[in-house]
Design an enzyme around this catalytic site. Structure first.
Site, PDB file in Angstrom:
ATOM      1  CE  LYS A 109      -2.523   2.646   2.787  1.00 28.25           C
ATOM      2  NZ  LYS A 109      -3.092   3.183   4.131  1.00 28.25           N
ATOM      3  N   GLY A 170      -7.277   9.591   9.356  1.00 29.57           N
ATOM      4  CA  GLY A 170      -7.667   9.769  10.593  1.00 29.57           C
ATOM      5  C   GLY A 170      -8.516  10.663  10.916  1.00 29.57           C
ATOM      6  CB  ALA A 196      -7.728   7.584   4.281  1.00 33.50           C
ATOM      7  N   GLY A 197     -10.525   8.157   5.997  1.00 27.56           N
ATOM      8  CA  GLY A 197     -11.327   9.046   6.189  1.00 27.56           C
ATOM      9  C   GLY A 197     -12.769   8.754   6.595  1.00 27.56           C
ATOM     10  CG  ASN A 218      -5.845   1.549  11.441  1.00 28.90           C
ATOM     11  OD1 ASN A 218      -4.541   1.318  11.461  1.00 28.90           O
ATOM     12  ND2 ASN A 218      -6.144   1.583  12.710  1.00 28.90           N
ATOM     13  CB  THR A 219      -8.550   6.273  12.778  1.00 30.66           C
ATOM     14  OG1 THR A 219      -7.217   6.268  12.339  1.00 30.66           O
ATOM     15  CG2 THR A 219      -8.670   7.142  14.080  1.00 30.66           C
TER      16      THR A 219
END
Lengths: 267, 77
Positions: A109, A170, A196-197, A218-219
């Site tokens: 990635k 994040g 992301a986001g 992830n976050t």
């Protein structure tokens, strides 16, 4: 596949990247969990097969081991190493090669970050690194902006998948530009995975409704009050969004249309 | 800067950004054992060259000023 999607008509085309069929359209990261145990339970609840990891120096001055591999059953997950934290193409290529030398696979990635505050990608450097790594035999999944032209250039450069952001890493702001995401998906032949986001289940659902092939997050899991429950919610949301996309939504109208017959009313 | 007056038998490679004194003639394999790091669990880069074949670690002798990076996978997104 979850029970809720195992219904007639819920069939889907396989999710394939670089010839590998993946069993889940949800990919998850392994960072920022409170404990390895929580991470393992959340990943399990997400149903993800692809899990991302980062390359870092072994901490030689501490007894505690921050390595993630002892916690991930290698037969169960497909490791996707990232180049997070790299701010130029040369560093990203170096990290990718270090990761490959671990011996799991040739996927990466690819992130080349351009700005510390927003963590937005340096797309010019990203293209350079993509070309270098593709020539070196890597399967490159390129983390990029929600910009069609960059996405097309990445595909031309040989990226196996293009990963536009929903919003900054994040941030949890959700998909800020559904039009761009939709347009990228329409125009590319390689898989499009939003990376992301995404902040909560509705974000994931809306993202998948744009027709993209998958989501990496992830976050949204790690920073939830209950990551395991959120992981379960995200699994359902990704499935729901995917099924809604395949079902084809009704047209939007500016005026009401009754759902019940307008004939047969009492005098 | 730390005192560099080591015994004539020592060499000082830079390991993960820090100078470490090891006995002259030490290999990277020796260094990993001294650090209680399992070679199978890490990737080693020696003077910017990745050591792809781990069996070579026991024959790579360290010298003062050598750069050694020992990396592994940690949690990340």
């Amino acid at each position: 596949m979850t029970e809720s999607t195992m219904i007639a008509g819920a069939t889907d085309t396989p999710f394939v990247i670089a010839g590998r069929t993946l069993r889940s359209r949800l990919m998850v990261g392994t960072g920022k969990y409170k404990s390895p145990d929580e991470m393992v339970r959340a990943i399990d609840a997400s149903g993800a097969e692809v899990v991302t990891v980062a390359v870092r120096r072994v901490n030689l001055n501490r007894d505690t081991d921050d390595g993630v591999l002892p916690h991930l059953a290698p037969a169960r997950y497909f490791l996707l190493s990232n180049t997070a934290g790299c701010y130029n193409a040369a560093d990203a290529v170096r990290y990718a090669r270090l990761a490959r030398a671990a011996g799991f696979n040739e996927w990466v990635k690819l992130e080349v970050i351009g700005d510390q505050d927003t963590l937005l990608p340096d797309t010019a450097a990203l293209l350079v690194a993509t070309k270098t790594l593709v020539a070196d035999g890597f399967v490159v999944l390129a983390y990029t902006n929600d910009d069609l032209i960059t996405a097309l250039r990445l595909e031309d450069a040989g990226a196996a998948a293009v990963m536009p952001l929903a919003s900054p890493i994040g941030s949890g702001l959700g998909v800020l530009n559904p039009y761009s995401i939709r347009t990228i998906k329409h125009r590319l032949s390689v898989p499009v995975i939003v990376d992301a986001g995404v902040g909560t289940a509705s974000d994931a659902c809306i993202t998948m409704e744009q027709g993209v092939d998958g989501i990496l997050m992830n976050t949204a899991l790690a920073a939830a009050d209950d990551p395991v429950r959120m992981a379960h919610a995200m699994r359902l949301a990704v499935d729901a969004g995917r099924q809604a996309h395949l079902a084809g939504r009704m047209p939007r109208r500016e005026v009401a249309v009754p759902s019940s017959p307008s004939v047969g009313m009492l005098e | 800067m730390m005192e560099r007056a080591v015994s004539p038998d020592g060499v000082i490679p830079v390991v993960n950004g820090e100078e470490r004194t090891v006995a002259a003639g030490s290999t990277i394999g020796d260094l990993l054992r001294e650090l209680s790091v399992s070679a199978a669990a890490v990737v080693v880069e020696h003077n910017r060259e990745i050591v792809r074949d781990r069996s070579r670690l026991d024959s790579m002798v360290l010298a003062t000023g050598d750069s050694v990076e020992i990396v592994h996978f940690v949690g990340g997104g």
